[in-house]
Design a protein around this motif. Structure first.
Motif, PDB file in Angstrom:
ATOM      1  N   LEU A 173       0.570   7.809  -5.742  1.00  0.00           N
ATOM      2  CA  LEU A 173      -0.502   8.805  -5.742  1.00  0.00           C
ATOM      3  C   LEU A 173       0.050  10.178  -5.396  1.00  0.00           C
ATOM      4  O   LEU A 173      -0.301  11.185  -6.007  1.00  0.00           O
ATOM      5  CB  LEU A 173      -1.593   8.401  -4.748  1.00  0.00           C
ATOM      6  CG  LEU A 173      -2.523   7.292  -5.224  1.00  0.00           C
ATOM      7  CD1 LEU A 173      -3.337   6.750  -4.065  1.00  0.00           C
ATOM      8  CD2 LEU A 173      -3.457   7.797  -6.328  1.00  0.00           C
ATOM      9  N   LYS A 174       0.936  10.163  -4.395  1.00  0.00           N
ATOM     10  CA  LYS A 174       1.518  11.453  -3.984  1.00  0.00           C
ATOM     11  C   LYS A 174       2.302  12.082  -5.118  1.00  0.00           C
ATOM     12  O   LYS A 174       2.280  13.290  -5.321  1.00  0.00           O
ATOM     13  CB  LYS A 174       2.460  11.242  -2.788  1.00  0.00           C
ATOM     14  CG  LYS A 174       1.726  11.268  -1.469  1.00  0.00           C
ATOM     15  CD  LYS A 174       2.711  11.271  -0.313  1.00  0.00           C
ATOM     16  CE  LYS A 174       1.986  11.185   1.008  1.00  0.00           C
ATOM     17  NZ  LYS A 174       2.798  10.498   2.026  1.00  0.00           N
TER      18      LYS A 174
ATOM     19  N   ILE B 248      -7.555   4.170   1.910  1.00  0.00           N
ATOM     20  CA  ILE B 248      -6.990   5.425   1.388  1.00  0.00           C
ATOM     21  C   ILE B 248      -8.062   6.262   0.700  1.00  0.00           C
ATOM     22  O   ILE B 248      -8.911   5.724  -0.011  1.00  0.00           O
ATOM     23  CB  ILE B 248      -5.880   5.132   0.348  1.00  0.00           C
ATOM     24  CG1 ILE B 248      -4.749   4.329   0.997  1.00  0.00           C
ATOM     25  CG2 ILE B 248      -5.323   6.424  -0.232  1.00  0.00           C
ATOM     26  CD1 ILE B 248      -3.715   3.864  -0.007  1.00  0.00           C
TER      27      ILE B 248
ATOM     28  N   THR C   5       0.490   4.597  -2.215  1.00  0.00           N
ATOM     29  CA  THR C   5       0.421   5.963  -1.680  1.00  0.00           C
ATOM     30  C   THR C   5       1.506   6.837  -2.295  1.00  0.00           C
ATOM     31  O   THR C   5       1.248   7.988  -2.668  1.00  0.00           O
ATOM     32  CB  THR C   5       0.632   5.966  -0.154  1.00  0.00           C
ATOM     33  OG1 THR C   5       0.286   4.695   0.337  1.00  0.00           O
ATOM     34  CG2 THR C   5      -0.178   7.027   0.504  1.00  0.00           C
ATOM     35  N   GLU C   6       2.709   6.275  -2.398  1.00  0.00           N
ATOM     36  CA  GLU C   6       3.806   7.047  -2.976  1.00  0.00           C
ATOM     37  C   GLU C   6       3.459   7.501  -4.395  1.00  0.00           C
ATOM     38  O   GLU C   6       3.656   8.649  -4.762  1.00  0.00           O
ATOM     39  CB  GLU C   6       5.096   6.202  -3.018  1.00  0.00           C
ATOM     40  CG  GLU C   6       5.948   6.322  -1.774  1.00  0.00           C
ATOM     41  CD  GLU C   6       6.000   7.748  -1.258  1.00  0.00           C
ATOM     42  OE1 GLU C   6       6.446   8.628  -2.027  1.00  0.00           O
ATOM     43  OE2 GLU C   6       5.563   8.002  -0.103  1.00  0.00           O
TER      44      GLU C   6
ATOM     45  N   ALA D   6      -7.583   9.376  -1.811  1.00  0.00           N
ATOM     46  CA  ALA D   6      -6.645  10.262  -2.509  1.00  0.00           C
ATOM     47  C   ALA D   6      -7.471  11.284  -3.272  1.00  0.00           C
ATOM     48  O   ALA D   6      -8.412  10.930  -3.970  1.00  0.00           O
ATOM     49  CB  ALA D   6      -5.788   9.456  -3.483  1.00  0.00           C
TER      50      ALA D   6
ATOM     51  N   LEU E 178       0.825  -1.212   0.000  1.00  0.00           N
ATOM     52  CA  LEU E 178       0.000   0.000   0.000  1.00  0.00           C
ATOM     53  C   LEU E 178       0.859   1.261   0.000  1.00  0.00           C
ATOM     54  O   LEU E 178       0.469   2.297  -0.505  1.00  0.00           O
ATOM     55  CB  LEU E 178      -0.934   0.008   1.204  1.00  0.00           C
ATOM     56  CG  LEU E 178      -2.283  -0.674   0.985  1.00  0.00           C
ATOM     57  CD1 LEU E 178      -3.192  -0.426   2.162  1.00  0.00           C
ATOM     58  CD2 LEU E 178      -2.962  -0.203  -0.305  1.00  0.00           C
ATOM     59  N   GLU E 179       2.024   1.115   0.614  1.00  0.00           N
ATOM     60  CA  GLU E 179       2.920   2.262   0.683  1.00  0.00           C
ATOM     61  C   GLU E 179       3.318   2.747  -0.717  1.00  0.00           C
ATOM     62  O   GLU E 179       3.332   3.932  -1.009  1.00  0.00           O
ATOM     63  CB  GLU E 179       4.177   1.876   1.444  1.00  0.00           C
ATOM     64  CG  GLU E 179       4.747   3.030   2.231  1.00  0.00           C
ATOM     65  CD  GLU E 179       4.970   2.624   3.658  1.00  0.00           C
ATOM     66  OE1 GLU E 179       6.096   2.200   3.929  1.00  0.00           O
ATOM     67  OE2 GLU E 179       4.038   2.684   4.485  1.00  0.00           O
TER      68      GLU E 179
ATOM     69  N   ILE F 130      -3.320  12.704   0.320  1.00  0.00           N
ATOM     70  CA  ILE F 130      -3.688  11.388   0.818  1.00  0.00           C
ATOM     71  C   ILE F 130      -4.230  11.480   2.234  1.00  0.00           C
ATOM     72  O   ILE F 130      -3.658  12.155   3.080  1.00  0.00           O
ATOM     73  CB  ILE F 130      -2.439  10.469   0.857  1.00  0.00           C
ATOM     74  CG1 ILE F 130      -1.700  10.515  -0.470  1.00  0.00           C
ATOM     75  CG2 ILE F 130      -2.834   9.049   1.245  1.00  0.00           C
ATOM     76  CD1 ILE F 130      -2.418   9.867  -1.600  1.00  0.00           C
TER      77      ILE F 130
ATOM     78  N   GLU G 158      -5.351   8.606   5.151  1.00  0.00           N
ATOM     79  CA  GLU G 158      -5.308   7.164   5.386  1.00  0.00           C
ATOM     80  C   GLU G 158      -6.009   6.823   6.668  1.00  0.00           C
ATOM     81  O   GLU G 158      -5.980   7.590   7.632  1.00  0.00           O
ATOM     82  CB  GLU G 158      -3.847   6.721   5.477  1.00  0.00           C
ATOM     83  CG  GLU G 158      -3.418   5.895   4.292  1.00  0.00           C
ATOM     84  CD  GLU G 158      -2.006   5.365   4.454  1.00  0.00           C
ATOM     85  OE1 GLU G 158      -1.077   6.188   4.387  1.00  0.00           O
ATOM     86  OE2 GLU G 158      -1.873   4.161   4.684  1.00  0.00           O
TER      87      GLU G 158
END
Ligand code: HEM
Lengths: 551, 392
Positions: free
Chosen positions: A189-190, A203, A186-187, A205, A182-183, A196, A198
């Protein structure tokens, strides 16, 4: 007011369709088997909630997009009617409108005039349409903005299953025997500039939420613009005058209440010239046109300001402010006033000279020069010789009964009645003199006034304009542009990732540009075990897919 | 300099023509029609398009240098500029969506527009005082760019309709789609007629009596079918007009319109005779691989992108300039009003999109109407409704 409590615990205002927090349907208005209608997030809008009082009814009328669009279309059609024939401001001022339209455009023209279409844009009914459009913009915006704002502010990370499933972009991946990082998601997406949030491995976003306010910002801009237009009719906000100035002449600038004076030092008129080096490129065009093509209209002026109080009958105390060259596209601006070059007249007669002459011997007894804008009653020549100006007609014509008269005060066609006094004719001889005319009412004269020459000068017409509403209009325009760009060039995208046992659910929503959202998601899930969610709108049999929603 | 500029314009014209065929080739093969997977043909097509665009920019700059002002000041210059912006807008949208089908339809539209423009007087003309302002250039260029992006939505809409309208039955939808095709043929007809008679140097002098009863002279450059009020020919051997119109109608312009529509009928008739199908039915197979949803979105996005540019150029900049040049920012001159109408129309379009029912085919029909309004403003307002803006 009774409020709606969702099973997630959030309390929604009456009229809510989808819970502000979790997105579950709380009203009973959504067809359960279809994609969610995500407009305004299913928030509680006044117009959708109340319909009892007369105010409710008016409110609902103006907040309807259907009504809004109808008003826009009505305004559009009405505006187009005004272009069929020219508006009154564009017809020649020499003919009254009542005749012009019939003369130029026949029976249709007459009808056009009778219906008042020759002044369409200031007609009461056109203003009513625009006013209703303004009302509609205002009310529709208020009706939607506040609920939408609330709803987006209250949204939670974890959304109800039914909300997820019924998004247009939706997909499930079973991840029972795979690692999902998931990390990494997230990365990614960022990296695409999503913000984000959480919660327990779920998540939300989101990016571009501000673009949702675009329509409201642009509507405010429109309202401000319309208000600016209204203020124009407030006294003092708006001045629109014309001043004619001959070369060398100085006048009070109309509309400034005697505060400013203007002197015309020279008026310059230039045309493009084939022989001129810098106009070389235009030779063909100049030859083809045949007539001269204007290159420059310019008034060299000096602006004066009146200092202190003026008592009636006293001369104003003038202080020079500045010299300026007014050209088309280069107005003189000073203290909220602007002076524009709008018209001109070349070679207006300013002075005429005559000899007093013996008709037979052609002996001359001196010359006199008449200032056509300020003639003197008599002119003294050589000793014993004088000329009296008995009558002066600056713009002479014969009346029907044969008497001379003047059409205007402008010396377009000057005519004079002179009395010539000489030593041998102390009573004087009367002579009527006009251009190429010399009449002797009392029979044969001994003397005559012979034309000796004429001086001309140019006149310029300047529009005097003060418009304090311009700032407001400009602000409205800028705000409109900001809003429209904000709403059109950005979009509000959200991606929800929800963990549900062995499965990972992904749903996506955007207010526009689905292509962009899909691309974003594809970039996020590539090389991960997650499937790219599908666009459920493209799947024909979607309507059977919905899940039963309890409660 | 002026000559070089003219040659560059010719070159870009032919490059667009070549690029059209390349895009045509690219969507023959199934892979090419899908988004993002451009095949060789498509890549070549867009490359040639870009070269053509750069060439046309070359024309623009050269002419600017020669004239000393941006070449957007008469009908020829403005219309070619609009064609150039159309290609620019296409390139822009192409890089977002990578759909070669768009090129196959956008480039011919641009080509026809540029050809149409070339029928107007092409001399470099001097600027009258009212036009001597940087705001003129700023206003005209942004307005044209906005209109061009909006025109891409028309192109996408045509693709949408050619694919989605059922050609096995004839009904209102097939009819109106054919009307669009016919309009295109009339434009081509106009170009053919004008350039043919221009090449032969045709000239006809007619004396006539105007509204005020005064005698006036007219010179026709195509044979007169429509004669002015109480015409007499200077030369008895000339062709005699078939119809005489009253003095309030501009016979010369009407004559051109009649010729163009006539030529359009002939072209269209020939097409139907030879192909034995509607024009839209004939091109339908070309777009069979196109994704309708994607095309619909392209059409909508172009309106979204074009609308703010149009507002800025055709309304805001226009008002700023009008305030400076004509002392008032708004005067209800026909050209201004039609810019307002265009703007209102696209505002209505965007609001209708807000409700679900107005997506897909309905919105495609709206995009056609929108382009019709833009063309009306470009052509009819300049030529028919006289106003301050009339270049002619
Ligand atoms: C000439 C007048 C108007 C202009 C130029 C205008 C402009 C716009 C624009 C550019 C948008 C954004 C559209 C999009 O992003 O797709 C918008 C949205 C909207 N307009 Fe207008 N508008 C006008 C009049 C009206 C009127 C009369 C109404 C009354 C019902 C209205 C209601 C709305 C609504 C409800 C939205 C959507 C808001 C949202 O999505 O949050 N507008 N308007």
């Amino acid at each position: 007011m009774d409020e709606l409590k969702c099973e997630c615990g959030h309390v929604n205002p009456t009229g809510t369709i989808l819970c502000e927090a979790c997105g579950k349907a709380v009203g009973n208005r959504q067809n359960e088997n279809k994609l969610l209608d995500m407009r305004y997030e299913g928030s509680a809008r006044r117009s959708q909630t109340y319909n009892k009082s007369i105010i409710d009814k008016i409110w609902n009328f103006f907040s309807s997009v259907k009504v809004g669009v109808s008003l826009i279309v009505i305004a559009l059609v009405a505006s187009s009617i005004g272009t069929i024939f020219p508006q009154e401001t564009y017809i020649p001022s020499t003919i009254p409108a009542s005749e012009y339209y019939e003369q130029e455009y026949g029976a249709f023209g007459k009808l056009y005039y009778l219906l008042g279409f020759h002044n369409l844009y200031s007609s009461w009914w056109y203003l009513v349409i625009i006013g209703m459009l303004g009302m509609s913009i205002l009310i529709a915006s208020i009706d939607r903005f506040f609920p939408l704002y609330r709803s987006l502010k209250n949204q939670k990370v974890v959304r109800h299953d039914s909300f997820m499933k019924r998004q247009r972009i939706f997909g499930i991946t079973n991840v029972s025997n795979q690692e999902v990082n998931l990390e990494q998601i997230t990365e990614r997406l960022k990296k695409q500039r999503y913000r984000i949030r959480e919660e327990n491995g779920n998540i939300l976003a989101e990016k571009g939420r501000f673009s949702r306010w675009g329509p409201y910002v642009n509507h405010i801009g429109l309202i401000i613009f319309l208000i600016g237009g209204l203020l124009r009719s407030v006294p003092g906000m708006y001045v629109d005058k014309v001043v004619w100035l001959r070369e060398g002449e100085m006048k009070e600038i109309p509309g400034t209440n005697g505060e400013y004076y203007l002197k015309n030092n020279a008026f310059i008129f230039e045309v493009y010239d084939k022989g001129n080096k810098e106009d070389e490129a235009f030779v063909k065009a100049i030859e083809k046109t045949g007539t001269a093509i204007a290159k420059n209209y310019q008034s060299n002026v000096t602006l004066y300001k009146q200092e202190g109080e003026v008592l009636p009958g006293e001369k104003p105390q003038l202080q020079k402010v500045k010299d300026f060259e007014i050209k088309v596209n280069e107005p003189l601006k000073h203290d909220h006033y602007a002076l524009y070059q709008v018209d001109y007249k070349l070679n207006e007669f300013s002075k005429m000279s005559f000899y007093l002459m013996d008709k037979k011997t052609e002996e001359k007894f001196g010359t006199l020069t008449i200032d056509l804008n300020d003639p003197k009653p008599s002119y003294q020549l050589k000793k014993g010789y004088s000329v009296e100006l008995m009558s002066y007609f600056p713009d002479f014509e014969f009346k029907e009964n044969g008497e001379p008269t003047t059409k205007t005060r402008i010396p377009n066609n000057p005519a004079f009645i002179f009395k010539m006094v000489t030593p041998d004719k102390p009573e004087g001889e009367v002579s009527f003199v006009a251009i190429r005319e010399n009449i002797e009412p009392a029979g044969e004269n001994v003397y005559k006034m012979a034309f000796a020459g004429v001086e001309t000068r140019n006149a310029t017409a300047l529009t005097v304009r003060k418009d304090l509403t311009l700032g407001i209009l400009f602000a409205g325009g800028i705000i409109f542009m900001i809003g429209v760009v904000q709403g059109a060039y950005w979009n509000h995208r959200r991606i929800w990732v929800k963990r549900k046992g062995e499965e990972i659910w992904i749903a996506g929503h955007t207010n526009k540009n689905w292509h962009g959202l899909k691309r974003d998601i594809a970039l996020v899930v590539q090389t991960t075990p997650l499937f790219e969610p599908t666009d459920q709108l493209n799947e024909e049999k979607f309507s059977n897919k919905g899940e039963e929603i309890s409660g | 300099m002026a000559e070089l500029s003219g040659n560059l314009l010719y070159a870009s014209f032919f490059l667009y023509l070549i690029a059209t065929f390349l895009f045509g080739g690219s969507i023959q093969d199934k892979k090419g029609a899908e988004e993002k997977k451009q095949n060789k043909w498509a890549k070549l097509g867009i490359t040639i398009t870009i070269i053509g665009f750069v060439t046309q920019i070359g024309y623009f700059i050269m002419r600017w240098v020669a004239a000393g002002h941006a070449p957007v000041s008469n009908l020829f210059e403005f219309t070619t500029f609009f064609g150039m912006m159309l290609v620019g807008a296409f390139i822009w949208i192409y890089f977002i969506y990578k759909t070669p089908a768009l090129g196959l339809f956008a480039l011919p539209v641009a080509i026809v527009i540029i050809a149409y423009a070339s029928m107007f007087p092409r001399e470099i003309s001097p600027l009258i005082p009212a036009l001597q302002s940087d705001w003129l250039h700023i206003h005209v260029t942004t307005a044209a760019l906005g209109q061009a992006v909006l025109a891409i939505s028309f192109v996408a809409a045509i693709i949408y309709l050619v694919k989605s309208v059922d050609q096995t039955r004839s009904n209102k939808r097939t009819f109106w789609l054919e009307v669009v095709m016919f309009a295109l043929m009339c434009t081509i007809g106009f170009v053919i007629v004008s350039s043919t008679f221009a090449m032969t140097g045709y000239k006809e002098s007619i004396t006539w009596v105007d509204k005020k009863g005064a005698e006036a002279e007219l010179e026709y450059h195509i044979p007169s079918l429509i004669g002015p009020n109480e015409w007499t020919l200077a030369d008895e051997n000339q062709m005699k007009p078939l119809i005489e119109v009253p003095a309030i109608i501009n016979a010369k312009k009407l004559n051109t319109v009649v010729w163009s529509v006539g030529a359009g009928f002939i072209l269209y008739g020939l097409f139907r005779l030879i192909v034995r199908k509607r024009v839209a039915a004939f091109i339908q197979p070309v777009v069979k691989n196109v994704n309708l949803d994607l095309i619909d979105e392209i059409s909508y996005r172009s309106v979204l992108i074009g609308f703010p540019i149009f507002t800025l150029g055709a309304l805001i900049f226009a008002m700023i300039w009008a305030q400076i040049a004509w002392t008032r920012f708004w005067g209800w001159d026909p050209k201004e009003v039609w810019a307002l109408i265009t703007w209102l129309f696209y505002a209505a379009f965007l609001h209708l999109r807000l409700s679900r029912g107005w997506q897909g085919e309905r919105s495609a029909w709206l995009a056609l109407i929108g382009f019709g309004i833009i063309m009306f403003n470009l052509i009819a307002v300049n030529l028919v409704l006289a106003g301050l803006h009339s270049y002619a």
